[in-house]
Design an enzyme around this catalytic site. Sequence first.
Site, PDB file in Angstrom:
ATOM      1  N   HIS A 157       0.840  -1.200   0.000  1.00  0.00           N
ATOM      2  CA  HIS A 157       0.000   0.000   0.000  1.00  0.00           C
ATOM      3  C   HIS A 157       0.882   1.261   0.000  1.00  0.00           C
ATOM      4  O   HIS A 157       0.751   2.129  -0.865  1.00  0.00           O
ATOM      5  CB  HIS A 157      -0.914  -0.016   1.233  1.00  0.00           C
ATOM      6  CG  HIS A 157      -1.832   1.164   1.338  1.00  0.00           C
ATOM      7  ND1 HIS A 157      -3.166   1.109   1.004  1.00  0.00           N
ATOM      8  CD2 HIS A 157      -1.617   2.449   1.739  1.00  0.00           C
ATOM      9  CE1 HIS A 157      -3.721   2.296   1.191  1.00  0.00           C
ATOM     10  NE2 HIS A 157      -2.797   3.125   1.640  1.00  0.00           N
ATOM     11  N   GLU A 158       1.786   1.335   0.975  1.00  0.00           N
ATOM     12  CA  GLU A 158       2.630   2.541   1.095  1.00  0.00           C
ATOM     13  C   GLU A 158       3.604   2.664  -0.078  1.00  0.00           C
ATOM     14  O   GLU A 158       3.889   3.761  -0.548  1.00  0.00           O
ATOM     15  CB  GLU A 158       3.388   2.547   2.429  1.00  0.00           C
ATOM     16  CG  GLU A 158       2.489   2.579   3.671  1.00  0.00           C
ATOM     17  CD  GLU A 158       1.457   3.711   3.678  1.00  0.00           C
ATOM     18  OE1 GLU A 158       1.649   4.722   2.975  1.00  0.00           O
ATOM     19  OE2 GLU A 158       0.439   3.572   4.391  1.00  0.00           O
ATOM     20  N   HIS A 218       4.046   6.100  -6.966  1.00  0.00           N
ATOM     21  CA  HIS A 218       3.232   7.154  -7.593  1.00  0.00           C
ATOM     22  C   HIS A 218       3.992   8.489  -7.494  1.00  0.00           C
ATOM     23  O   HIS A 218       4.163   9.208  -8.487  1.00  0.00           O
ATOM     24  CB  HIS A 218       1.887   7.235  -6.846  1.00  0.00           C
ATOM     25  CG  HIS A 218       0.843   8.082  -7.514  1.00  0.00           C
ATOM     26  ND1 HIS A 218      -0.411   8.279  -6.970  1.00  0.00           N
ATOM     27  CD2 HIS A 218       0.844   8.792  -8.667  1.00  0.00           C
ATOM     28  CE1 HIS A 218      -1.119   9.070  -7.764  1.00  0.00           C
ATOM     29  NE2 HIS A 218      -0.376   9.398  -8.803  1.00  0.00           N
TER      30      HIS A 218
END
Length: 598
Positions: free
Chosen positions: A390-391, A397
């Site tokens: 997730h992180e 990104h």
Amino acid sequence: MESKVLKKREEIQEQDKWSINEIYSNDEVWEKEYKELQEEAPKLKEFEGKLGDGETLIRYFEVNEKVSRKAEKIYVYAHLRCDEDTSNTKYQAMMNKIDAYMAEYATYTAYVVPEILSLPDGTIEKQMEELKGLEPYKFLLENILKEKPHVLDKKEEELLAAASDCLDAPSSIHNIMTNADMKFGNIKDEDGEEVELTEGNYSSFIKSKDREVRKEAFKGLFKEYKAFENTLATTLSSSIKVFNFGARVRNYNSALEASLKPNDIPLEVYTNAIKTIDDNLSSLHRYVGLKKKLLGLDEMHMYDLYVPVIEIPKERVEFDDAVKMAIEGLQPLGKEYLDIFQEGINGGWIDKYINKGKRGGAYSWGGYDTKPYVLLNYNYELNDVSTLVHEMGHSIHSYYSRKEQSYYYAGYTLFCAEVASTTNEALLIHHLINKETDKKKKLYLINQELEQIRTTVFRQLMFAEFELYTHESFEKGIPLTAEDYNAKWHELNVKYFGPEMVVDSEIDVEWSRIPHFYSDFYVYQYATGYAAASAFAKSILNKEPNAVAKYVGFLKSGGSDYPIEILKKAGVDMTTPKPLEATIDRFNELLDMLEKEI
């Protein structure tokens, strides 16, 4: 056995810490840059009153970028250092120093937007046509100019700013009341011990295997909310009035428009999401029925919703194994993505383990000129593998958008932020479910993903539907009381959970405990973000033509356009029901697997 004593910061191995010394080799360099910032920042005021001239505007953007990037590095370094060990007074002082200065720093550029908006119509547009040097700032300037109908004159803006603290009162009152003043009494835990029930431990009691414990916690919690329902209804109504006041003053047609229009999100995105979910509630009804069967209950009550259908023994997952699992799960994203992931693992992006004084939780953060750092508190559980992907989704990104975009366009909106992290999680859990051979573990994983969709998509859109009802009532001049809120909440629960669920009367007052209702039209973004991620994951897993390239294109776009446009270019059109339908398809697919396993 490993000792349970928390390690001190200095006892953690270097390779397990993030490399923040790459921002500043030592604290003296930080101090030197901080002093430079204090000398350079006030120069930003010198442009005041001169922004109507295109050449001056270009110079302002250049100077502002140079100073902002320095400020950002100073700010990030102090905060990261402080989070490593919050008891370290030296870094606490550094953080407080830069925090205080940032408030002053903001005043040096506060004139910019009001000044651009006060220029005669067409001034900036004309300069943009004539000067090539303004080209890089086109989207930024157009975004400011489109706010013109909604920005007031200087005096009125100052008045609103001065009143903002008072206007936040409903939220502050709700917060203090529910977290400090309300007392929920005692209940008996699973061992028959008397324990105090709090908002903090409620979430673990409601998942208890012991049905009496769940029931008692549920009744205890909502009994107290019920006792204060009139006060809490007044607080919520006051908050809604504040949003409606703000929308009216700023010349929007509704609070919904005031909330969505600044990011150019069409109102249909909100209303269509609610409609699409309403059309597919039979899937949630089916889930409730299956859960009832799996739990072996005659009646399914609201307090049975959160209990896991299956327990599995805790497994210890070493960090290196977590990385292996992550890389296997993210394989469909291709070599380039995985190389960046690996670079992050080996290149000092991640602060892995818990140490004394370290800030809890997990996040991804950094600045334009730093690595996209990740703070973890890795605890060797399966859940931590999810947190890692997730992180890292957020960080990759940021990595892509900082590499591809200029400073002004490297940040991305909240609407897009959760998409990258959730796409990674979707790919990981898909992989784990597919390769799992142990029946119990497979059931556990399937249920985990089902619960995630239920709470992130179905539940948040039920909240969104309630929010729309409350705002529209106020806009029509219909005041709402606790009784109205309760009735609507009950009706929504009956509609969402279907005929297999006993909707206990205690739940009627649940609206009063949701803090998100004090941030207008915020919750729907959890559902749209999840839906966009589902759509990306689906196209990547189905190996649709260019799916990975389009997805990476989305990651590279940063904030260079409005979120709806960025997603649309990448093949995910949030103005249609398709992305949300992809999530519901996945939900149904998981329900089929669940049925097969029982």
